[in-house]
Design an enzyme around this catalytic site. Sequence first.
Site, mmCIF file in Angstrom:
data_model
loop_
_atom_site.group_PDB
_atom_site.id
_atom_site.type_symbol
_atom_site.label_atom_id
_atom_site.label_comp_id
_atom_site.label_asym_id
_atom_site.label_seq_id
_atom_site.Cartn_x
_atom_site.Cartn_y
_atom_site.Cartn_z
ATOM 1 N N SER A 118 3.871 2.939 -15.618
ATOM 2 C CA SER A 118 2.805 3.523 -16.439
ATOM 3 C C SER A 118 1.528 3.620 -15.608
ATOM 4 O O SER A 118 1.220 2.710 -14.839
ATOM 5 C CB SER A 118 2.474 2.613 -17.635
ATOM 6 O OG SER A 118 3.642 2.198 -18.313
ATOM 7 N N ASN A 133 1.630 2.975 -2.617
ATOM 8 C CA ASN A 133 0.925 3.883 -3.537
ATOM 9 C C ASN A 133 -0.345 4.430 -2.905
ATOM 10 O O ASN A 133 -0.680 5.598 -3.086
ATOM 11 C CB ASN A 133 0.596 3.180 -4.858
ATOM 12 C CG ASN A 133 1.774 3.188 -5.813
ATOM 13 O OD1 ASN A 133 2.121 4.238 -6.368
ATOM 14 N ND2 ASN A 133 2.412 2.040 -5.985
ATOM 15 N N GLY A 187 0.778 -1.237 0.000
ATOM 16 C CA GLY A 187 0.000 0.000 0.000
ATOM 17 C C GLY A 187 0.808 1.286 0.000
ATOM 18 O O GLY A 187 0.308 2.333 0.413
ATOM 19 N N ASN A 235 -5.023 2.327 -13.268
ATOM 20 C CA ASN A 235 -4.101 1.387 -12.614
ATOM 21 C C ASN A 235 -2.672 1.886 -12.786
ATOM 22 O O ASN A 235 -2.358 2.552 -13.769
ATOM 23 C CB ASN A 235 -4.249 0.008 -13.279
ATOM 24 C CG ASN A 235 -3.311 -1.033 -12.676
ATOM 25 O OD1 ASN A 235 -3.149 -1.100 -11.441
ATOM 26 N ND2 ASN A 235 -2.674 -1.838 -13.512
ATOM 27 N N HIS A 246 1.170 0.436 -13.173
ATOM 28 C CA HIS A 246 1.839 -0.817 -13.534
ATOM 29 C C HIS A 246 3.350 -0.561 -13.634
ATOM 30 O O HIS A 246 3.776 0.426 -14.243
ATOM 31 C CB HIS A 246 1.293 -1.318 -14.880
ATOM 32 C CG HIS A 246 1.879 -2.623 -15.291
ATOM 33 N ND1 HIS A 246 1.485 -3.819 -14.717
ATOM 34 C CD2 HIS A 246 2.852 -2.932 -16.179
ATOM 35 C CE1 HIS A 246 2.187 -4.800 -15.260
ATOM 36 N NE2 HIS A 246 3.022 -4.288 -16.153
ATOM 37 N N ILE A 292 -8.260 -9.746 -11.009
ATOM 38 C CA ILE A 292 -8.729 -9.218 -12.289
ATOM 39 C C ILE A 292 -10.233 -8.959 -12.187
ATOM 40 O O ILE A 292 -10.995 -9.835 -11.771
ATOM 41 C CB ILE A 292 -8.373 -10.187 -13.427
ATOM 42 C CG1 ILE A 292 -6.838 -10.198 -13.553
ATOM 43 C CG2 ILE A 292 -9.021 -9.752 -14.741
ATOM 44 C CD1 ILE A 292 -6.298 -11.113 -14.591
ATOM 45 N N LEU A 293 -10.624 -7.759 -12.537
ATOM 46 C CA LEU A 293 -12.042 -7.393 -12.470
ATOM 47 C C LEU A 293 -12.736 -7.856 -13.749
ATOM 48 O O LEU A 293 -12.124 -7.893 -14.827
ATOM 49 C CB LEU A 293 -12.173 -5.879 -12.307
ATOM 50 C CG LEU A 293 -11.568 -5.334 -10.995
ATOM 51 C CD1 LEU A 293 -11.368 -3.829 -11.068
ATOM 52 C CD2 LEU A 293 -12.426 -5.707 -9.796
ATOM 53 N N ASP A 295 -3.706 -4.943 -18.437
ATOM 54 C CA ASP A 295 -2.661 -3.923 -18.607
ATOM 55 C C ASP A 295 -2.598 -3.354 -20.032
ATOM 56 O O ASP A 295 -1.513 -3.097 -20.561
ATOM 57 C CB ASP A 295 -1.281 -4.496 -18.216
ATOM 58 C CG ASP A 295 -1.245 -4.947 -16.766
ATOM 59 O OD1 ASP A 295 -1.926 -4.330 -15.931
ATOM 60 O OD2 ASP A 295 -0.529 -5.922 -16.463
ATOM 61 N N MET A 326 -4.306 -7.308 -6.868
ATOM 62 C CA MET A 326 -3.881 -8.514 -7.577
ATOM 63 C C MET A 326 -5.027 -9.376 -8.106
ATOM 64 O O MET A 326 -4.837 -10.557 -8.361
ATOM 65 C CB MET A 326 -2.981 -9.365 -6.663
ATOM 66 C CG MET A 326 -1.737 -8.643 -6.198
ATOM 67 S SD MET A 326 -0.718 -8.060 -7.569
ATOM 68 C CE MET A 326 0.088 -9.598 -8.016
ATOM 69 N N GLU A 343 6.811 5.854 -9.197
ATOM 70 C CA GLU A 343 5.366 5.581 -9.185
ATOM 71 C C GLU A 343 4.654 6.589 -8.284
ATOM 72 O O GLU A 343 3.557 7.055 -8.586
ATOM 73 C CB GLU A 343 5.082 4.166 -8.662
ATOM 74 C CG GLU A 343 5.510 3.067 -9.611
ATOM 75 C CD GLU A 343 5.118 1.679 -9.106
ATOM 76 O OE1 GLU A 343 4.089 1.536 -8.431
ATOM 77 O OE2 GLU A 343 5.859 0.726 -9.393
HETATM 78 C C1 GRF Z 1 3.560 -1.374 -7.477
HETATM 79 O O1 GRF Z 1 4.808 -1.635 -8.033
HETATM 80 C C2 GRF Z 1 2.527 -1.218 -8.566
HETATM 81 O O2 GRF Z 1 3.036 -0.681 -9.742
HETATM 82 C C3 GRF Z 1 2.117 -2.633 -8.812
HETATM 83 O O3 GRF Z 1 2.128 -3.252 -7.534
HETATM 84 C C4 GRF Z 1 3.023 -2.548 -6.682
HETATM 85 C C5 GRF Z 1 2.239 -2.124 -5.480
HETATM 86 O O4 GRF Z 1 3.032 -1.550 -4.482
HETATM 87 N N1 GRF Z 1 0.863 -2.696 -9.509
HETATM 88 P P1 GRF Z 1 2.367 -0.869 -3.230
HETATM 89 O O5 GRF Z 1 1.435 -1.908 -2.587
HETATM 90 O O6 GRF Z 1 1.622 0.336 -3.685
HETATM 91 O O7 GRF Z 1 3.506 -0.530 -2.305
#
Ligand code: GRF
Length: 192
Positions: free
Chosen positions: A141, A22, A20, A112, A114, A97-98, A150, A95, A179
């Site tokens: 991205s 992000n 988490g 999203n 990625h 897929i919707l 993706d 993780m 990111e």
């Molecule tokens: C990130 O690298 C994101 O790009 C990918 O999963 C990771 C999640 O990291 N989809 P976090 O849980 O936000 O630390």
Amino acid sequence: MEKLTGLKKFKTAVFISGTGSNLKNLIKFSKIKKTPISINLIISNTNKAKGLKYANQFNIRKKIFNFQNLKNIEKKILILLKKEKISLICLAGFMRILSKNFIKKFDGKIINIHPSLLPKYKGLNTHEKAIKNKDKYGGCSVHYVTSKLDSGKIILQKKVKITAKDDFISLSKRVLKEEHKLYPAAILKIFN
Ligand code: GRF
């Protein structure tokens, strides 16, 4: 997307499965003056997601759904999103897929992040693949989510140079830092 007017903030749900970082970063972004969003809901497919602690820390509603019966669960999620008046979904290390049906209901409103320079390296283990292929650059991205994994339209991308010393860990750390800048920048872009 709709133009931002006055003080109106777009209610956002963040979907996570893991650390988490992000999510934490988006919460920080939702508190700055120029932000177009407020984060009103955190959804996870597992109670083991470390990022769920940010729900308590920042007093945001959280909900955990085990995604065994996708159709049923998505129905429940859609009801919750409607109830909370959510207009943007940010996937952040989610993780699961919707389904096509779910994405259609939120068409153009699910984004999203990625960890690769899409369209290169969809799916998992992106940094390993970039290093193995001796790519000069890795990166990240932010893209719209469609029913193809993706593959939706890219909103923003950031390149990160791969050095001879890099391994998966060093590269993923550097990309993750980017990111955290890219996700807010992409949100600003779609609302401006
Ligand atoms: C990130 O690298 C994101 O790009 C990918 O999963 C990771 C999640 O990291 N989809 P976090 O849980 O936000 O630390």
